[in-house]
Design a protein around this motif. Sequence first.
Motif, short mmCIF file in Angstrom:
data_model
loop_
_atom_site.label_atom_id
_atom_site.label_comp_id
_atom_site.label_asym_id
_atom_site.label_seq_id
_atom_site.Cartn_x
_atom_site.Cartn_y
_atom_site.Cartn_z
N PHE A 189 0.74 -1.12 -0.08
CA PHE A 189 -0.02 0.06 0.02
C PHE A 189 0.97 1.26 0.02
N HIS A 208 -8.52 -0.57 4.74
CA HIS A 208 -8.60 0.98 4.38
C HIS A 208 -8.15 1.89 5.51
N ASP A 246 -5.16 2.78 0.97
CA ASP A 246 -5.95 1.71 0.28
C ASP A 246 -5.37 0.36 0.59
N TYR A 247 -5.90 -0.39 1.47
CA TYR A 247 -5.36 -1.37 2.08
C TYR A 247 -6.43 -2.52 2.27
#
Length: 370
Positions: free
Chosen positions: A259, A291, A312-313
């Motif tokens: 990420f 996230h 953004d995970y």
Amino acid sequence: MQLTEASRDTVLKPLTTVVGIVERRNTLPILANVLIRKQAEAVEFIANDLEVQITTRSAFGVGDGAQATTVAARKLLDILRALPDASQVKMSLDDNRLTVQAGRSRFALQTMDAADYPLVNQAGQWDASFSMSQKALRELFNQVHFAMAQQDIRHYLNGLLLVLEPGKVRAVATDGHRLAHAGTALDGQTATLDVIIPRKTVHEMQRLLSDDEQSSIQVDVSTSQIRFRFDHIEVISKLIEGKYPDYRRVIPDGYDCHFEVSRETLQAALQRAAILTTDKLRGVRIQLGEHLMRLSASNAENEEAREDIEIDYPHAPLDVAFNVTYLLDVLASLKADTIRWSIQPNTSSSVLITLTGDDEFRYVVMPMRI
């Protein structure tokens, strides 16, 4: 006999260049001095601590003769700094005393014989030579220097590994808890050689090198010495003997969870969380979820800090702790807007920090228990 005459700043600049390596306490008293050598108008200032030697060359000598002496480096530096900016400085040598005059100011300093000054014996043959821009070498050192060990009994860790490969030069540093790796392409470099540059030499080069892409530096390497030549400056340093750890085995290559996060956002959050850590326990807990990146820190007084960063995970959750100093060090050294984290969830393994668009920079940090 008059040695030199020039404006204060003209004399101050080369002296400031060499005086950085002069230790305040030395086993040899003469090492607290700077060697001044004059041949006609050519003037050299030389400082040496038996590990690294710096020489600067200028052209403000007076007369055709040759003279040499040594004088207390920091005393001379303090005198020049205290003089008015527009001063015209004259230095003369008489009866083993160096006289410094500027306007109505006059200083007489004791000297020691130049013949007793221990100069470095340069390598008779260099195994590799290359040139590059000063900016490129400075950035290479800047990207890894913070990971060098300090006074580790494993002496080879108290320095930076310089790796020469055909068409490339790499820099690696580790203290056993983290590892930084950077590299850059190098036209005309054909040798294959690994050497360990002492910590002090690396820091001096960071201080002396410019950020000008047009200014070049010549580097010569043997198995026992390294020499840098640039801008009328010559730096010769001994190398550290020893077997450096295999950095390739430390850098993970199987991490498939990545990420990106803003460098400035993460740096600011870590700096705030670090306020509630202690000198003995510099740990910060990092929890990754959908996230979200949550940073938290606590101390023995039951005080707590918590920061949430949106990311953004989409991967599996991870709960791990790191030394906050190790993370802040790398974030302070990088210029990128965004950094890339690579991890392996459900393990207590290290984190790999890289940069988008730079395949050479890699920073590995081992986790800690808190």
